[in-house]
Design an enzyme around this catalytic site. Structure first.
Site, short mmCIF file in Angstrom:
data_model
loop_
_atom_site.label_atom_id
_atom_site.label_comp_id
_atom_site.label_asym_id
_atom_site.label_seq_id
_atom_site.Cartn_x
_atom_site.Cartn_y
_atom_site.Cartn_z
N GLN A 1 -13.42 7.65 8.38
CA GLN A 1 -13.52 6.26 8.70
C GLN A 1 -14.52 5.74 9.67
OE1 GLN A 1 -11.15 4.17 8.05
NE2 GLN A 1 -9.87 5.74 6.85
N LYS B 1 0.74 -1.16 0.01
CA LYS B 1 -0.21 0.04 0.06
C LYS B 1 1.01 1.28 0.11
CE LYS B 1 -2.91 1.59 3.52
NZ LYS B 1 -4.17 1.42 4.18
N GLY C 1 -7.50 6.38 16.31
CA GLY C 1 -6.97 7.68 15.85
C GLY C 1 -5.64 8.14 15.68
N ALA C 2 -5.03 7.86 16.81
CA ALA C 2 -3.68 8.48 17.15
C ALA C 2 -2.80 7.62 16.38
CB ALA C 2 -3.38 8.37 18.61
N SER D 1 -4.89 0.28 17.83
CA SER D 1 -4.29 0.02 16.74
C SER D 1 -3.81 1.07 15.93
CB SER D 1 -5.63 -0.75 15.72
OG SER D 1 -5.40 -0.22 14.22
N ARG E 1 -10.49 -2.50 6.21
CA ARG E 1 -9.44 -3.11 7.11
C ARG E 1 -9.40 -2.45 8.49
NH1 ARG E 1 -5.27 0.45 8.65
NH2 ARG E 1 -3.44 -0.03 7.43
N ASP F 1 -19.10 14.33 17.62
CA ASP F 1 -17.83 15.18 16.88
C ASP F 1 -17.80 16.43 17.60
OD1 ASP F 1 -16.30 14.60 14.00
OD2 ASP F 1 -16.62 16.61 14.74
N1 LIG Z 1 -5.39 2.99 13.02
C1 LIG Z 1 -5.53 2.95 11.82
O1 LIG Z 1 -5.12 1.84 11.18
C2 LIG Z 1 -6.03 4.07 11.12
C3 LIG Z 1 -6.29 3.99 9.78
C4 LIG Z 1 -6.88 4.94 9.02
C5 LIG Z 1 -6.95 6.31 9.82
N2 LIG Z 1 -6.44 6.26 10.79
C6 LIG Z 1 -6.83 7.67 11.77
O2 LIG Z 1 -7.83 7.81 12.31
C7 LIG Z 1 -8.22 9.24 12.43
C8 LIG Z 1 -9.54 9.52 11.76
O3 LIG Z 1 -9.28 9.24 10.38
P1 LIG Z 1 -10.51 9.97 9.24
O4 LIG Z 1 -10.00 9.67 7.73
O5 LIG Z 1 -11.81 9.69 9.70
O6 LIG Z 1 -10.40 11.49 9.61
P2 LIG Z 1 -11.28 12.94 9.23
O7 LIG Z 1 -10.36 13.98 9.09
O8 LIG Z 1 -12.05 12.27 8.21
O9 LIG Z 1 -12.25 12.94 10.58
C9 LIG Z 1 -11.58 12.86 11.82
C10 LIG Z 1 -13.17 13.51 12.71
O10 LIG Z 1 -12.35 13.77 14.07
C11 LIG Z 1 -13.30 14.99 14.28
N3 LIG Z 1 -12.39 15.27 15.75
C12 LIG Z 1 -11.25 15.93 15.70
N4 LIG Z 1 -10.91 16.35 16.97
C13 LIG Z 1 -11.89 16.05 17.58
C14 LIG Z 1 -12.22 15.88 19.27
N5 LIG Z 1 -11.32 16.60 19.94
N6 LIG Z 1 -13.31 15.43 19.58
C15 LIG Z 1 -14.26 14.99 18.88
N7 LIG Z 1 -14.08 14.81 17.37
C16 LIG Z 1 -12.99 15.42 16.84
C17 LIG Z 1 -13.26 15.86 13.08
O11 LIG Z 1 -14.03 16.95 13.45
C18 LIG Z 1 -13.55 14.80 12.02
O12 LIG Z 1 -14.73 14.72 11.80
C19 LIG Z 1 -6.93 9.92 11.76
O13 LIG Z 1 -5.84 10.32 12.51
C20 LIG Z 1 -6.29 8.82 10.78
O14 LIG Z 1 -4.94 9.00 10.61
C21 LIG Z 1 -5.82 5.21 11.60
#
Ligand SMILES: NC(=O)c1ccc[n+]([C@@H]2O[C@H](COP(=O)([O-])OP(=O)(O)OC[C@H]3O[C@@H](n4cnc5c(N)ncnc54)[C@H](O)[C@@H]3O)[C@@H](O)[C@H]2O)c1
Length: 317
Positions: A138, A67, A222-223, A296, A110, A159
């Site tokens: 996500q 990827k 998320g992190a 994760s 995934r 959110d």
């Molecule tokens: N663990 C994994 O395998 C994996 C895979 C894909 C993405 N991610 C991570 O997951 C996170 C989300 O991805 P996404 O594509 O949905 O991002 P995105 O930007 O589409 O959505 C993030 C959401 O979080 C909200 N948000 C931000 N801070 C907040 C807070 N303090 N309280 C409540 N809501 C809050 C935002 O308003 C937004 O709607 C990213 O950090 C991304 O890198 C992790």
């Protein structure tokens, strides 16, 4: 070689099959039956771009996948997505390329599957209320995969941008046969939820220890950098923490790194990799009151698993 768009992936790949494949993939990694080098990162300095390469070979899937994720923050000015993903699928016997797929939907599938597998092994069986914090891209996949392994009585969403939560409730209500409501705070959501999914871009905790009921399971998605943390370090330090990979967590899982750096826990306190539990080497949930966390950061084996399911369905078309 097939070229597959995100919309085709969404149409032909069943979520439940990705959950099953990701579970097998986690077990393959933990038992040393997959080759998964640490992800590498390349900067494209002229354009302030970052390129992440995530290769994986899984013999039992007979697949090699790579990827390529690109992060281009300046794309916002061009009205283009800042994050793009492409998955290249090779035949490991011959090295030939079998397919190239857009990777946004595969990544959603995934990543949702990670939460579903964690819930299967760590959440209480009688969990009824699911809270999800973060309603971005996500979030939909988190709920689609979760509902492939359990039937929640109610889903509560929050959110920081109220409008996003409202829109998400409307969108998901047409996709899921379940009551879905909006919460006006993370605290309100956390106080009633049996399972909490955090899938935000927040750098500061969105869930605090004192909000959590005994027996809660948390899926922290998320992190993915040491500077990011969605969970209160005191919460992490006092829970049963399971990771996707110990090695990757030490590099990227800000939620745990920050708790360790504050002296609240040690790396040895991380209970298990999810693969150890899947393989039966360690127990999952052991009592009704323990607080469990599945952290994760995302592994290439999850992409290989999703790619395998895609390939199966391309062949049957
Ligand atoms: N663990 C994994 O395998 C994996 C895979 C894909 C993405 N991610 C991570 O997951 C996170 C989300 O991805 P996404 O594509 O949905 O991002 P995105 O930007 O589409 O959505 C993030 C959401 O979080 C909200 N948000 C931000 N801070 C907040 C807070 N303090 N309280 C409540 N809501 C809050 C935002 O308003 C937004 O709607 C990213 O950090 C991304 O890198 C992790």
């Amino acid at each position: 070689m097939r070229v597959v768009s995100d919309s085709e992936v969404e149409e032909i790949v069943p979520v439940r099959e990705v959950v099953e494949a990701v579970e097998r993939g986690y077990a393959a990694v933990t038992s040393g039956k997959a080759v998964m080098p640490v992800r590498s990162r390349m900067e494209i300095k002229e354009y302030l771009g970052d390129v992440l390469l995530m290769p994986c070979y899984v013999p039992e899937f007979n697949i090699y996948s790579l990827k390529i994720v690109t992060v281009y923050p300046k794309n916002v000015e061009k009205n283009l997505p800042t994050v793009s993903a492409t998955v290249v699928i090779l035949n490991p016997e011959t090295g030939e390329a079998l397919a190239v797929a857009e990777g946004r939907v595969l990544t959603g599938l995934r990543t949702g599957a990670a939460t579903a597998v964690g819930v299967k092994y760590l959440a209480r069986r009688d969990s009824r209320y699911v809270g999800i914090i973060g309603c971005g891209y996500q979030a939909k996949w988190q709920l689609l995969a979760l509902t492939a392994v359990m039937k929640p009585e109610k889903i509560i969403v929050y959110d920081i941008v109220e409008e996003k939560a409202r829109e998400f409730v409307n969108r998901m209500s047409s996709l899921l046969d379940c009551e879905i409501t909006q919460s006006l705070s993370g605290e309100q959501l956390a106080r009633v939820s049996d399972i909490i999914i955090t899938v935000t871009t927040s750098k500061t905790p969105v869930v605090k220890r004192e909000w959590i009921k005994p027996g809660t399971h948390i899926s922290a998605i998320g992190a993915y950098t040491p500077e990011m943390a969605e969970l209160d370090p005191a919460l992490v330090a006092n829970a049963k923490v399971v990771v996707d990979s110990r090695e990757a967590a030490r590099e990227e899982a800000g939620d745990i790194i920050q708790a360790v750096n504050r002296g609240l826990m040690k790396w040895d306190d991380v209970y298990a990799e999810i693969g150890e539990i899947i393989l039966g080497w360690k127990k999952g949930r052991e009592d009704e009151d323990e607080i469990t966390i599945f952290k994760s950061v995302g592994l290439a084996v999850q992409d290989a698993a999703a790619a395998k399911v895609l390939l199966n369905h391309l062949k049957t078309k």
